[in-house]
Design an enzyme around this catalytic site. Structure first.
Site, PDB file in Angstrom:
ATOM      1  N   GLY A 168       0.796  -1.265   0.023  1.00 62.29           N
ATOM      2  CA  GLY A 168      -0.155  -0.165   0.063  1.00 62.29           C
ATOM      3  C   GLY A 168       0.895   1.162  -0.089  1.00 62.29           C
ATOM      4  N   SER A 176       3.659   8.618  -7.663  1.00 59.08           N
ATOM      5  CA  SER A 176       5.107   8.239  -7.757  1.00 59.08           C
ATOM      6  C   SER A 176       5.856   9.257  -6.481  1.00 59.08           C
ATOM      7  CB  SER A 176       5.564   9.364  -9.025  1.00 59.08           C
ATOM      8  OG  SER A 176       4.963   8.586 -10.230  1.00 59.08           O
ATOM      9  N   TRP A 200      -5.267   2.114  -5.842  1.00 59.23           N
ATOM     10  CA  TRP A 200      -4.744   0.958  -6.986  1.00 59.23           C
ATOM     11  C   TRP A 200      -3.681  -0.044  -6.535  1.00 59.23           C
ATOM     12  CZ3 TRP A 200      -7.396   3.276 -10.442  1.00 59.23           C
ATOM     13  CH2 TRP A 200      -7.470   4.530 -10.709  1.00 59.23           C
ATOM     14  N   SER A 202      -2.673  -3.294  -6.111  1.00 56.49           N
ATOM     15  CA  SER A 202      -2.953  -4.627  -6.871  1.00 56.49           C
ATOM     16  C   SER A 202      -3.252  -5.763  -5.862  1.00 56.49           C
ATOM     17  CB  SER A 202      -1.523  -4.994  -7.608  1.00 56.49           C
ATOM     18  OG  SER A 202      -1.189  -4.117  -8.517  1.00 56.49           O
ATOM     19  N   ALA A 381      -6.187  -5.237 -39.002  1.00 52.81           N
ATOM     20  CA  ALA A 381      -7.326  -5.157 -38.026  1.00 52.81           C
ATOM     21  C   ALA A 381      -7.605  -6.358 -36.931  1.00 52.81           C
ATOM     22  CB  ALA A 381      -8.505  -5.322 -39.086  1.00 52.81           C
ATOM     23  N   GLU A 404       5.845   1.055 -10.833  1.00 58.69           N
ATOM     24  CA  GLU A 404       6.913   0.647 -10.395  1.00 58.69           C
ATOM     25  C   GLU A 404       8.206   1.898 -11.071  1.00 58.69           C
ATOM     26  OE1 GLU A 404       6.931  -0.834  -7.980  1.00 58.69           O
ATOM     27  OE2 GLU A 404       5.396  -2.144  -8.379  1.00 58.69           O
TER      28      GLU A 404
END
Length: 454
Positions: A168, A176, A200, A202, A381, A404
């Site tokens: 966290g 950053s 955010w 993970s 495509a 990171e």
């Protein structure tokens, strides 16, 4: 008993160790337990050989990735969660925090082999690689800075995958710049009370243990926080662009109480060595995973360009396609070698491994994005359709340029180091400073990278 003989001056390489171990032989005493020396490892060209030859465990990792991970990669992406089989499969294979010593359930895996594991998993599914990245960052930090009690309490559980770890750091107003975190800890008797938000995160949706960076009396510190602590609210974040199976979450701390023994960094210490311990390993893992994405893009293009015909000939026979493939091959090989070098330096404790990990991450992430862009272009495509994996590779590759340490922050950090090193070499030439640092910690103090994460 079979003996092993070699000149005592010859380095014991990874390939030597693998062949010795497979034959049941034991190296001589002077080589037993010896770590690789990064300079010898690189100067003798062995990084180049390692980059071209399969690591002795690469085939094992690839087999696992192809059979246990790849078949579920699209499902992970579309369902925005990992399949139920992934966690037990990783645990049975010993891939959770394998660098931990055997006393805590690890296999003491070296950093070069660790990088190969994360490359192969990144090649199959970036979300699965991300699970190991964030989990291992917690285990590595506890191993490096935790008390004996915290090590004994958590490392065996983390090694077995019985407990999933998550980091966290990022917040709604701090990404950053980790020194700008707004989450605070207030002392109250034998406990600390945490207040704030982390965003955010993970695998925050399923993590059992969080390493939380916060501030106490305006000084940075870090705590281990169990998921079931009263006052911790976990909310899923969905609809992400890439690595969609990473099960992100928003963590809210509303007077969340944690015991003093859960502090893993004394106030004023947490935002530097502790954070960089976690982020350094994460940066290396992401770099290796990005190499995997680039290789996956190449694999897809080999297949597509060989089996697709345009203007009467296979796509692979068109020179502009060959030019793109050549650029992809060169980028991928270079990124793999940079990661291998960074891994060797991490293994040996070389004080410049921090900078070389930054370089590896910067090149590998941008190389993965370039490879994904070319792969989509080659597929035309079809490359814009979910029916082809290159569409997912492009979305995942973009995430590698952000997490990171964003590409731009990497550029600032690497350039700053280059100028610092230039000035240091000028002092060396006049004899004002030693050419080599005696202790790794001195070198780490000399190079203070930007605190970068997302």
């Amino acid at each position: 008993m079979t003996t092993y003989s070699c000149p005592t001056s010859a380095p014991l390489t990874r390939s030597h160790r693998c062949s010795i171990e497979s034959s049941g032989q034991r190296p001589p005493p002077e080589h037993q337990g010896r770590k690789l020396q990064a300079n010898a490892y690189m100067n003798r060209g062995e990084v180049v050989n390692q980059g071209m030859d399969e690591n002795c465990r690469r085939s094992e990792f690839r087999q696992f990735a192809q059979t246990k991970v790849s078949p579920f990669a699209e499902i992970h992406d579309r369902s925005q969660k990992l399949s139920d089989s992934i966690r037990p499969d990783l645990a049975r294979s010993g891939y959770f925090a394998p660098f931990l010593p055997s006393k805590w359930g690890g296999s003491s895996m070296d950093m070069v082999t660790y990088g190969v594991l994360h490359e192969e998993l990144g090649r199959a599914c970036s979300s699965v690689r991300t699970l190991l990245t964030v989990h291992d960052m917690i285990a590595h930090t506890i191993l490096s800075w935790g008390s004996t009690h915290l090590k004994d309490q958590w490392l065996p559980l983390l090694a077995k995958g019985d407990v999933i770890g998550a980091l966290g750091v990022s917040e709604p107003n701090a990404g950053s710049d980790i020194n700008a975190v707004e989450t605070v800890a207030v002392a109250d008797g034998e406990e600390f009370v945490l207040r704030g938000k982390k965003k955010w995160i993970s695998f925050g949706q399923i993590a059992d243990l969080f390493l939380i960076l916060c501030k106490y009396n305006d000084l940075p510190t870090a705590f281990l926080v169990e998921r079931d602590r009263p006052g911790l609210l976990v909310e899923p974040i969905e609809g992400m662009f890439g690595t969609r199976g990473s099960m992100l979450a928003l963590l809210t701390f509303e007077d969340c109480r944690v015991p003093k023994g859960n502090m893993i960094a004394r106030p004023g210490f947490g935002a530097t060595p502790v954070a960089q311990t976690a982020l350094g390993l994460g940066r290396y893992s992401v770099a290796c995973g990005a190499v995997g994405i680039a290789q996956a893009c190449l694999d897809a293009c080999y297949e597509y360009a060989s089996n697709t015909r345009r203007f009467g000939v296979p796509l692979k026979d068109h020179q502009l396609i060959q030019q793109m493939i050549t650029d992809m091959i060169t980028d991928t090989v270079a990124a793999r070698l940079l990661c291998r070098q960074a891994g060797a330096m991490r293994e040996s404790g070389d004080f410049q491994e921090i900078m070389h990990t930054f370089i590896a991450k910067y090149h590998a992430s941008t190389a993965a994005m370039r490879a994904a862009d070319r792969a989509v272009q080659i597929h035309g495509a079809n490359g814009c359709s979910q029916c082809y994996a290159v569409e997912r590779f492009m979305r995942d590759a973009k995430i590698m340029e952000i997490i990171e340490g964003s590409t731009q922050l990497q550029q600032i950090t690497i350039a700053n180091f280059g100028f610092q090193e230039f000035e240091r070499q000028k002092l060396v030439s006049v004899g004002d400073v030693p050419e080599k640092m005696d202790e790794g910690v001195q070198g780490r103090a000399h190079f203070k990278p930007s605190a970068v994460t997302e």
